[in-house]
Design an enzyme around this catalytic site. Structure first.
Site, PDB file in Angstrom:
ATOM      1  CB  CYS A   4     -64.287 -61.063  39.705  1.00  0.00           C
ATOM      2  SG  CYS A   4     -63.246 -60.345  38.448  1.00  0.00           S
ATOM      3  CB  CYS A  45     -73.420 -53.284  44.202  1.00  0.00           C
ATOM      4  SG  CYS A  45     -74.185 -53.414  42.597  1.00  0.00           S
ATOM      5  CB  SER A  72     -81.906 -61.818  37.200  1.00  0.00           C
ATOM      6  OG  SER A  72     -81.581 -61.275  35.957  1.00  0.00           O
ATOM      7  CG  ASP A  86     -85.150 -58.214  31.275  1.00  0.00           C
ATOM      8  OD1 ASP A  86     -84.493 -58.847  32.128  1.00  0.00           O
ATOM      9  OD2 ASP A  86     -84.760 -58.052  30.107  1.00  0.00           O
ATOM     10  CG  ASP A  87     -82.201 -58.026  34.891  1.00  0.00           C
ATOM     11  OD1 ASP A  87     -81.565 -57.259  34.167  1.00  0.00           O
ATOM     12  OD2 ASP A  87     -82.204 -59.260  34.744  1.00  0.00           O
ATOM     13  CB  CYS A 109     -70.967 -49.072  37.471  1.00  0.00           C
ATOM     14  SG  CYS A 109     -70.298 -49.973  38.884  1.00  0.00           S
ATOM     15  CB  CYS A 134     -73.636 -48.451  45.766  1.00  0.00           C
ATOM     16  SG  CYS A 134     -73.165 -47.532  44.274  1.00  0.00           S
ATOM     17  CB  CYS A 153     -75.518 -47.207  37.777  1.00  0.00           C
ATOM     18  SG  CYS A 153     -76.236 -48.552  38.695  1.00  0.00           S
TER      19      CYS A 153
HETATM   20 FE1  SF4 Z   1     -73.857 -51.373  41.657  1.00  0.00          FE
HETATM   21 FE2  SF4 Z   1     -74.673 -49.339  40.148  1.00  0.00          FE
HETATM   22 FE3  SF4 Z   1     -73.286 -48.877  42.410  1.00  0.00          FE
HETATM   23 FE4  SF4 Z   1     -72.094 -49.974  40.254  1.00  0.00          FE
HETATM   24  S1  SF4 Z   1     -72.936 -47.884  40.440  1.00  0.00           S
HETATM   25  S2  SF4 Z   1     -71.873 -50.607  42.406  1.00  0.00           S
HETATM   26  S3  SF4 Z   1     -73.766 -51.266  39.436  1.00  0.00           S
HETATM   27  S4  SF4 Z   1     -75.348 -49.792  42.211  1.00  0.00           S
END
Ligand code: SF4
Length: 475
Positions: free
Chosen positions: A9, A252, A299, A361-362, A398, A446, A449
């Site tokens: 969002c 993130c 991106s 690519d990302d 995630c 973070c 993932c």
């Molecule tokens: Fe971002 Fe990955 Fe953490 Fe989710 S788990 S907030 S996508 S870094």
């Protein structure tokens, strides 16, 4: 990259310190338009005209939902908030489109949020067991009721928010509108971005990203600090810091890699600069003998430029992207769906024909989209394709408001880098290292993932699956 990972969002709000603004709904519309990349499945605006709330929301892109006619139905106002949604929890239906409004014994609230609570199910169950009736399946309603419950025993809406935040775990950036105030709050780890600015005529603007503040002609002031509650009222801006410095920062990292727009700055780091840096890192860790560097729009472009700068290999425009296809794009048949990549992306033959191409690519999620993009290049005559990914491999789901998939569906969980290269049809493949990902921006982030180190307790299952199970049991 598209059609794979999505942000949940974007939020946008305005508080006029002067007379009620005739055009406040349009201001929110333009802000949401600038945040469209954060969610394309629904959008909504609530305007507050001297304590009376008027709203309009629906499924679809901002420009589909808000026509001249629907915007004109919204009145002048002092305060307004808006939202663009991508559904991870709760499903994509009209009832879950935000902002949501709640009318309670002490007044009215409208709430918009970005992120996911990791304890939403627990909070909701507790409230349902004591008689609360929920109308939606999204976390936003849980947040609203949690705040309203505290409002009954506190003397102001900001105190209620302050107390309620103690109960909410996970990632959230919130906008809360009461009859007289606009409140912005960011979780104590700052996992999702939130910032504010001000226009020359004294209207405060709060947005998920600074690109939206610029889009409405406001001046960026600063990011909302992790844990901070900002209260915009006729008295000015008040900062409540009770929740600040209670946890390590954990924005993130994928905001820098993919989610945010390149022209945004988050927590004092330019998204474009972070992506360029990723390209420089990739060129050092995974060099390639090649004739041209291209990026997958949008991106992948900045990181491709960084790769070209570092390697000395010329940068080229390898694809044209059809920007006018929204998520509502109709895909009637499977074969047509498979052609979606071709419809969205078109290779520029003169750039790649007969060349050894570095393709940046990302991310790679399941590998299907990457394989199709590589095939487009081969069909256009590329001699070699060396793929470089400006993120480490996705290994974990995630829980914080994105749809990074379950472990089983993440290709890097089941295959080595060499195997993935073979599956997607490239001559070589290289990912950003974890250390380089950490070095994209100062401070702690973070990266769960990628490295499995979640900054919060996590639900035993992602909330979205638990909601689905719960709903299907009730059928
Ligand atoms: Fe971002 Fe990955 Fe953490 Fe989710 S788990 S907030 S996508 S870094």
């Amino acid at each position: 990259m598209f059609d794979t990972i999505h942000e949940e969002c974007g939020v946008f709000g305005a508080f006029c310190t002067n007379e009620p603004d005739e055009n406040i709904a349009s201001t929110i519309y333009y802000g949401l338009y600038a945040l469209q990349h954060r969610g394309q499945e629904g959008s909504g605006i609530v305007v507050n005209d001297d304590g009376v709330f008027s709203s309009y929301k629906d499924i679809g892109l901002v420009s589909d939902v808000f026509t001249e006619e629907t915007l004109s139905r919204l009145p002048k106002g002092n305060i307004a908030i808006g939202h663009v949604r991508y559904s991870t929890t709760g499903g994509n239906n009209r009832i879950n489109v935000q902002p949501i409004e709640v009318h309670h014994i002490k007044g009215s609230l409208a709430i918009a949020h970005n992120g996911n609570l990791t304890n939403a199910m627990k909070l909701r169950e507790d409230m349902e067991l004591t008689g609360s009736i929920f109308h939606t399946t999204s976390d936003t309603e849980t947040i609203a009721y949690t705040i309203v419950k505290e409002r009954l025993t506190t003397d102001s809406i900001e105190s209620a928010v302050e107390v309620a935040l103690h109960k909410m775990e996970g990632a959230y950036s919130l906008l809360i509108m009461s009859a007289t105030k606009l409140i912005a709050a960011r979780d104590k780890r700052g996992m999702r971005p939130l910032c504010y600015g001000v226009t020359d005529d004294g209207t405060y603007i709060v947005a998920s990203e600074s690109c939206a503040i610029n889009a409405v002609g406001a001046k960026f002031v600063r990011d909302v600090m992790p844990g901070e509650i900002l209260v915009f009222s006729k008295d000015g801006v008040q900062s409540i810091t009770t929740h600040c410095n209670r946890a390590d920062r954990a924005l993130c990292i994928f905001e820098y890699i993919y989610f945010a727009r390149s022209d945004s700055t988050i927590d004092n780091v330019s998204v474009h600069a972070a992506r360029l840096k990723a390209g420089h890192f990739l060129a050092k860790s995974h060099p390639a003998d090649a004739d041209i560097v291209i990026g997958v729009p949008d991106s992948g472009l900045d990181a491709a430029l960084g790769f070209a700068e570092e390697s000395g290999i010329p940068y080229g425009i390898g694809f044209v992207k059809n920007k006018y296809i929204g998520r509502t794009f109709i895909s009637p048949t499977q074969s047509f769906r498979e052609n979606q990549v071709r419809i969205k992306l078109s290779p520029i033959e003169s750039t790649v024909k007969g060349k050894r191409v570095v393709l940046v690519d990302d991310s790679i999620v399941r590998g299907t989209t990457s394989a199709r993009i590589v095939k487009l290049l081969r069909d256009a005559g590329a001699k070699e394709v060396h793929m470089r990914i400006s993120a480490p491999p996705f290994l974990n789901p995630c829980y914080y408001g994105t749809d990074v998939d379950t472990k089983e569906n993440l290709i890097a969980n089941n295959h080595s880098v060499e195997e993935i290269a073979e599956i997607i049809g490239v001559d070589s493949l290289g990912y950003l290292t974890l250390d380089d990902a950490k070095a994209l921006a100062d401070g702690s982030h973070c990266l769960a993932c990628f490295n499995g180190e979640y900054p919060t307790n996590i639900p035993t299952e992602p909330a979205k699956f638990r909601f689905e199970q719960k709903l299907s049991k009730n059928k």
